[in-house]
Design an enzyme around this catalytic site. Sequence first.
Site, mmCIF file in Angstrom:
data_model
loop_
_atom_site.group_PDB
_atom_site.id
_atom_site.type_symbol
_atom_site.label_atom_id
_atom_site.label_comp_id
_atom_site.label_asym_id
_atom_site.label_seq_id
_atom_site.Cartn_x
_atom_site.Cartn_y
_atom_site.Cartn_z
ATOM 1 N N ASP A 185 0.880 -1.136 -0.107
ATOM 2 C CA ASP A 185 0.126 -0.174 0.026
ATOM 3 C C ASP A 185 0.832 1.148 0.064
ATOM 4 O O ASP A 185 1.766 1.450 0.697
ATOM 5 C CB ASP A 185 -0.936 -0.127 1.163
ATOM 6 C CG ASP A 185 -2.012 0.951 1.150
ATOM 7 O OD1 ASP A 185 -3.079 0.808 0.518
ATOM 8 O OD2 ASP A 185 -1.611 2.189 1.642
ATOM 9 N N ASN A 196 -3.201 13.048 -3.264
ATOM 10 C CA ASN A 196 -4.217 13.393 -4.003
ATOM 11 C C ASN A 196 -4.697 14.902 -3.678
ATOM 12 O O ASN A 196 -4.952 15.748 -4.440
ATOM 13 C CB ASN A 196 -5.275 12.394 -4.154
ATOM 14 C CG ASN A 196 -5.273 11.382 -5.399
ATOM 15 O OD1 ASN A 196 -4.447 11.585 -6.176
ATOM 16 N ND2 ASN A 196 -5.785 10.086 -5.024
ATOM 17 N N HIS A 215 -5.430 14.899 -8.572
ATOM 18 C CA HIS A 215 -5.243 13.495 -8.692
ATOM 19 C C HIS A 215 -4.592 13.267 -9.870
ATOM 20 O O HIS A 215 -3.873 12.127 -10.259
ATOM 21 C CB HIS A 215 -6.886 13.184 -9.084
ATOM 22 C CG HIS A 215 -7.748 13.047 -7.872
ATOM 23 N ND1 HIS A 215 -8.031 12.090 -7.466
ATOM 24 C CD2 HIS A 215 -8.700 13.901 -7.920
ATOM 25 C CE1 HIS A 215 -8.756 12.282 -6.565
ATOM 26 N NE2 HIS A 215 -9.368 13.364 -6.586
ATOM 27 N N GLU A 244 -4.878 2.290 -4.493
ATOM 28 C CA GLU A 244 -3.179 2.551 -4.411
ATOM 29 C C GLU A 244 -2.569 1.126 -3.599
ATOM 30 O O GLU A 244 -1.583 1.263 -3.159
ATOM 31 C CB GLU A 244 -2.876 3.720 -3.277
ATOM 32 C CG GLU A 244 -3.369 3.586 -2.046
ATOM 33 C CD GLU A 244 -4.737 3.902 -1.883
ATOM 34 O OE1 GLU A 244 -5.194 4.279 -0.650
ATOM 35 O OE2 GLU A 244 -5.549 3.824 -2.537
#
Length: 199
Positions: A73, A81, A86, A119
């Site tokens: 992760d 973000n 983004h 992610e």
Amino acid sequence: TGTMMGSYAVAMIVAVLYTVYVHHVRQIDSKFAKEAKYDGLTGFKNWNAFRVEFETYFRRAREHTGLSIATIDIDKFKAINDQYGHLAGNRALISFANCIVQTQKQQGIACENYRTGGEEFTVIFPGMAVDQAQRYCDDWQNAIRQMTVHYGKEQIKMTISVGLTEVKSTDRTATHIFQRADQNLYQSKRQGRDRLTVG
């Protein structure tokens, strides 16, 4: 003779057009097949491919070939973000994937990479014991720490948390080993992120 030549020419044209058509259809089929299996942003295989392929690897592992799996992760990805936008997040995902693939090439290992969430990523190590896989994951963490993502004037640093496990005799299904790797990942995040948990 003229009629025969004309018929022959028409037949040749039809044959050529058919060949071009078949080639085009195969290209489209190949494109759709790849899109169905791969994540368009990172180039890693997607969740659907993971579900199918992991079952196959798990069955082989049950036949004593061995198997390790890492869940990964990107730490505090939402903050990237939120702070940079983004598009910057997408750049970070691409940079992460490229860094992992490049490091794997330097390591000379054969493994399978998947994007299994926004992610979240999963790597399968076919036929590999967990202690060896851990050394490779340590290298990936170091490579990501040293990497800088350039987005406009911004320089973004990242870390990753990792959960790692291997198939055990008590694992009845592929889901069991994946859930254990995922639990190890969240243990890494609970302990402060940028960590690797093995179990």
